[in-house]
Design an enzyme around this catalytic site. Structure first.
Site, mmCIF file in Angstrom:
data_model
loop_
_atom_site.group_PDB
_atom_site.id
_atom_site.type_symbol
_atom_site.label_atom_id
_atom_site.label_comp_id
_atom_site.label_asym_id
_atom_site.label_seq_id
_atom_site.Cartn_x
_atom_site.Cartn_y
_atom_site.Cartn_z
ATOM 1 N N ASP A 256 -6.047 -11.559 -16.531
ATOM 2 C CA ASP A 256 -5.125 -10.587 -15.925
ATOM 3 C C ASP A 256 -5.716 -9.184 -15.959
ATOM 4 O O ASP A 256 -5.132 -8.237 -15.448
ATOM 5 C CB ASP A 256 -3.781 -10.600 -16.689
ATOM 6 C CG ASP A 256 -2.730 -9.761 -15.988
ATOM 7 O OD1 ASP A 256 -1.856 -9.204 -16.662
ATOM 8 O OD2 ASP A 256 -2.821 -9.640 -14.747
ATOM 9 N N SER A 277 2.016 -6.791 -12.131
ATOM 10 C CA SER A 277 1.901 -8.203 -11.760
ATOM 11 C C SER A 277 3.297 -8.802 -11.646
ATOM 12 O O SER A 277 4.133 -8.586 -12.532
ATOM 13 C CB SER A 277 1.122 -8.973 -12.839
ATOM 14 O OG SER A 277 0.015 -8.231 -13.258
ATOM 15 N N GLN A 327 -2.560 -14.572 -8.484
ATOM 16 C CA GLN A 327 -1.514 -13.633 -8.933
ATOM 17 C C GLN A 327 -1.053 -12.785 -7.744
ATOM 18 O O GLN A 327 -1.861 -12.432 -6.875
ATOM 19 C CB GLN A 327 -2.096 -12.699 -10.005
ATOM 20 C CG GLN A 327 -1.207 -11.534 -10.372
ATOM 21 C CD GLN A 327 -1.805 -10.633 -11.442
ATOM 22 O OE1 GLN A 327 -1.926 -9.437 -11.232
ATOM 23 N NE2 GLN A 327 -2.175 -11.195 -12.575
HETATM 24 C C1 LIG Z 1 -3.814 -1.223 -8.939
HETATM 25 C C2 LIG Z 1 -4.455 -0.622 -10.133
HETATM 26 C C3 LIG Z 1 -4.727 -1.633 -11.175
HETATM 27 C C4 LIG Z 1 -3.466 -2.341 -11.644
HETATM 28 C C5 LIG Z 1 -3.188 -2.002 -13.080
HETATM 29 C C6 LIG Z 1 -1.835 -2.494 -13.554
HETATM 30 C C7 LIG Z 1 -1.753 -4.007 -13.461
HETATM 31 C C8 LIG Z 1 -1.927 -4.599 -14.825
HETATM 32 C C9 LIG Z 1 -1.246 -5.943 -14.843
HETATM 33 C C10 LIG Z 1 -0.081 -5.860 -15.761
HETATM 34 O O1 LIG Z 1 -0.261 -6.128 -16.892
HETATM 35 S S1 LIG Z 1 1.466 -5.353 -15.190
HETATM 36 C C11 LIG Z 1 2.434 -5.914 -16.533
HETATM 37 C C12 LIG Z 1 3.042 -7.255 -16.241
HETATM 38 N N1 LIG Z 1 4.024 -7.172 -15.168
HETATM 39 C C13 LIG Z 1 5.193 -6.487 -15.328
HETATM 40 O O2 LIG Z 1 5.440 -5.854 -16.331
HETATM 41 C C14 LIG Z 1 6.195 -6.545 -14.189
HETATM 42 C C15 LIG Z 1 7.551 -6.949 -14.787
HETATM 43 N N2 LIG Z 1 8.582 -6.963 -13.734
HETATM 44 C C16 LIG Z 1 9.254 -5.815 -13.462
HETATM 45 O O3 LIG Z 1 9.098 -4.786 -14.078
HETATM 46 C C17 LIG Z 1 10.269 -5.914 -12.349
HETATM 47 O O4 LIG Z 1 10.452 -7.265 -11.975
HETATM 48 C C18 LIG Z 1 9.784 -5.109 -11.085
HETATM 49 C C19 LIG Z 1 9.634 -3.652 -11.441
HETATM 50 C C20 LIG Z 1 8.452 -5.672 -10.621
HETATM 51 C C21 LIG Z 1 10.833 -5.284 -9.998
HETATM 52 O O5 LIG Z 1 12.068 -4.894 -10.546
HETATM 53 P P1 LIG Z 1 13.116 -4.133 -9.614
HETATM 54 O O6 LIG Z 1 13.237 -4.828 -8.296
HETATM 55 O O7 LIG Z 1 14.373 -3.947 -10.389
HETATM 56 O O8 LIG Z 1 12.475 -2.683 -9.484
HETATM 57 P P2 LIG Z 1 11.961 -1.931 -8.155
HETATM 58 O O9 LIG Z 1 10.738 -2.621 -7.633
HETATM 59 O O10 LIG Z 1 13.052 -1.692 -7.191
HETATM 60 O O11 LIG Z 1 11.497 -0.527 -8.786
HETATM 61 C C22 LIG Z 1 10.405 -0.546 -9.708
HETATM 62 C C23 LIG Z 1 9.833 0.851 -9.741
HETATM 63 O O12 LIG Z 1 9.294 1.162 -8.440
HETATM 64 C C24 LIG Z 1 9.984 2.304 -7.928
HETATM 65 N N3 LIG Z 1 10.145 2.073 -6.500
HETATM 66 C C25 LIG Z 1 11.015 1.240 -5.921
HETATM 67 N N4 LIG Z 1 10.858 1.281 -4.575
HETATM 68 C C26 LIG Z 1 9.843 2.152 -4.337
HETATM 69 C C27 LIG Z 1 9.179 2.630 -3.182
HETATM 70 N N5 LIG Z 1 9.539 2.199 -1.969
HETATM 71 N N6 LIG Z 1 8.205 3.525 -3.312
HETATM 72 C C28 LIG Z 1 7.827 3.950 -4.551
HETATM 73 N N7 LIG Z 1 8.401 3.546 -5.692
HETATM 74 C C29 LIG Z 1 9.386 2.667 -5.582
HETATM 75 C C30 LIG Z 1 11.297 2.351 -8.641
HETATM 76 O O13 LIG Z 1 11.796 3.660 -8.656
HETATM 77 C C31 LIG Z 1 10.907 1.885 -10.015
HETATM 78 O O14 LIG Z 1 10.264 2.977 -10.681
HETATM 79 P P3 LIG Z 1 10.771 3.390 -12.148
HETATM 80 O O15 LIG Z 1 10.623 2.136 -12.988
HETATM 81 O O16 LIG Z 1 9.870 4.527 -12.561
HETATM 82 O O17 LIG Z 1 12.214 3.755 -11.938
#
Ligand SMILES: CCCCCCCCCC(=O)SCCNC(=O)CCNC(=O)[C@H](O)C(C)(C)COP(=O)(O)OP(=O)(O)OC[C@H]1O[C@@H](n2cnc3c(N)ncnc32)[C@H](O)[C@@H]1OP(=O)(O)O
Length: 342
Positions: A256, A277, A327
């Site tokens: 991951d 993820s 993923q």
């Molecule tokens: C790309 C660079 C390299 C990547 C590095 C990071 C990846 C590393 C891999 C990982 O380890 S990630 C950790 C394991 N995965 C997780 O922790 C995800 C767990 N699942 C969740 O947290 C929720 O299911 C998820 C946030 C994915 C969805 O839940 P919701 O549908 O209730 O939330 P939503 O998507 O509506 O909003 C999430 C965030 O996006 C924001 N958001 C929503 N719509 C947006 C939009 N249109 N534009 C921008 N931001 C937006 C929203 O405000 C919120 O920000 P905050 O948390 O700060 O409040």
């Protein structure tokens, strides 16, 4: 000693030869032999922190375990690989010595909170004749953060064996680690202060994985590239022959790391505003050692709808395909604003 053919599923011994009924437990006792010997003591001193802490769960009750955290990304949500690796450890604890992890499928449903431990509740879904399935809920604050199903199979060789060919790349000995690359960038006399700060922060992170990019990025001249990436990876420290279930858990942790970022490679004009993820699936094909260099081939066949699909293949140095993973992640990006030249 039966010679194990390539292509066997995740067996219990990390070598390619094994006894008929290999010992396979997940308790992390020192390797066989005199635990007080200088070699064993050295090995214990060098034992990977992944084994001694991250994947070393505390048993709370039957099928209930507790895990602690080691490294947490800057996002301050638990690293997905840690939760997957710990969930697989929990699932494997109730599975017999003659069964080997061959696949897992997870959904990340809530962000993990680095301030509290994670509980792992294992549900013994089915013990079949050849396949055994476990379901694991990773729980914090009384709510699931991850739901994971893992399947284990008896060793059942078959005449049907094939795999793709491993990409031809330089060996890890010819490449620099991520830390060595950062030190190289930091040695540039004209490096801007703000970059120095960011690079030193990266250097200070104690990630329990060693990485050697095959095509290191040209620092600060980020150009668009195909959504493909190759790097050599291995767990820091010594794990040893041990048992394959443990190596599968470490590989789940490793798989991951830096995977989702593959989907961003064609878009240097954007940076992740919110990335996480959503799910993670993994298949284990052959025996391997997660504390030895393996080639991680990553690619992203699709992105859209604020999501990116990424796939990875972990290759042993001898060209055997060890594991595959897929993923999907949420990728919300915003344009990179660069200081104007004027
Ligand atoms: C790309 C660079 C390299 C990547 C590095 C990071 C990846 C590393 C891999 C990982 O380890 S990630 C950790 C394991 N995965 C997780 O922790 C995800 C767990 N699942 C969740 O947290 C929720 O299911 C998820 C946030 C994915 C969805 O839940 P919701 O549908 O209730 O939330 P939503 O998507 O509506 O909003 C999430 C965030 O996006 C924001 N958001 C929503 N719509 C947006 C939009 N249109 N534009 C921008 N931001 C937006 C929203 O405000 C919120 O920000 P905050 O948390 O700060 O409040």
């Amino acid at each position: 000693m039966a010679e194990r053919k390539v292509g066997d599923i995740c067996g219990s011994s990390a070598s390619t030869t094994s006894d008929d009924h290999p010992k396979d437990t997940l308790d992390l006792k020192p390797e066989d032999g005199d635990p007080e010997s200088p070699e064993a003591q050295k090995d214990q001193d060098l034992k990977s922190v992944l084994v001694t802490s991250v994947l070393n769960l505390e048993e709370i009750d039957v099928d209930l375990y507790r895990g602690t955290h080691h490294w947490v990304p800057r996002t301050q949500r638990l690293f997905g690989g840690q939760i997957i690796g710990q969930a697989l450890v929990a699932a494997a604890k109730s599975v017999g010595d003659n069964l080997y992890a061959h696949s897992l499928h997870c959904y990340f449903v809530r962000a993990g909170d680095p301030k509290v431990p994670v509980l792992y509740q294992v549900d013994r879904i089915r013990d079949g004749r050849s396949f055994t399935v476990r379901s694991v809920r990773a729980i914090q604050h009384g709510q699931p953060i991850l739901i994971c199903q893992a399947s284990f199979q008896m060793l059942q060789p078959s005449p049907l064996q094939h795999q793709f060919t491993m990409p031809a790349v330089p060996p890890p000995e010819d490449l620099l680690t991520a830390e060595e690359l950062i030190r190289l960038y930091l040695s540039k006399p004209d490096l801007a202060e703000k970059y120095k700060l960011g690079l030193n922060k990266l250097l200070a992170i104690e990630v329990p994985i060693e990485i050697k990019p095959v095509n290191p990025p040209v620092f600060y001249k980020v150009t668009a590239s195909e959504p493909k990436n190759l790097f050599w990876v291995r767990a820091r420290g010594y794990i040893g022959e041990g048992n394959m279930k443990l190596h599968c858990c470490v590989a789940a942790y490793v798989s991951d790391f830096a995977l989702l970022g593959t989907a961003l490679l064609p878009y240097p004009g954007y940076r992740a505003q919110f990335a996480a993820s959503l799910d993670h699936a993994m298949w284990f094909h052959s025996t391997f050692r997660s504390d030895e260099w393996m080639l991680y081939e990553c690619e992203s066949p699709w992105a859209g709808g604020s999501r990116g699909l990424v796939q990875g293949r972990l290759w042993r140095r001898d060209g055997v395909l060890a594991a595959s993973c897929s993923q999907e992640g949420v990728l919300r990006v915003k344009p990179v604003t660069r200081p104007s030249k004027l």
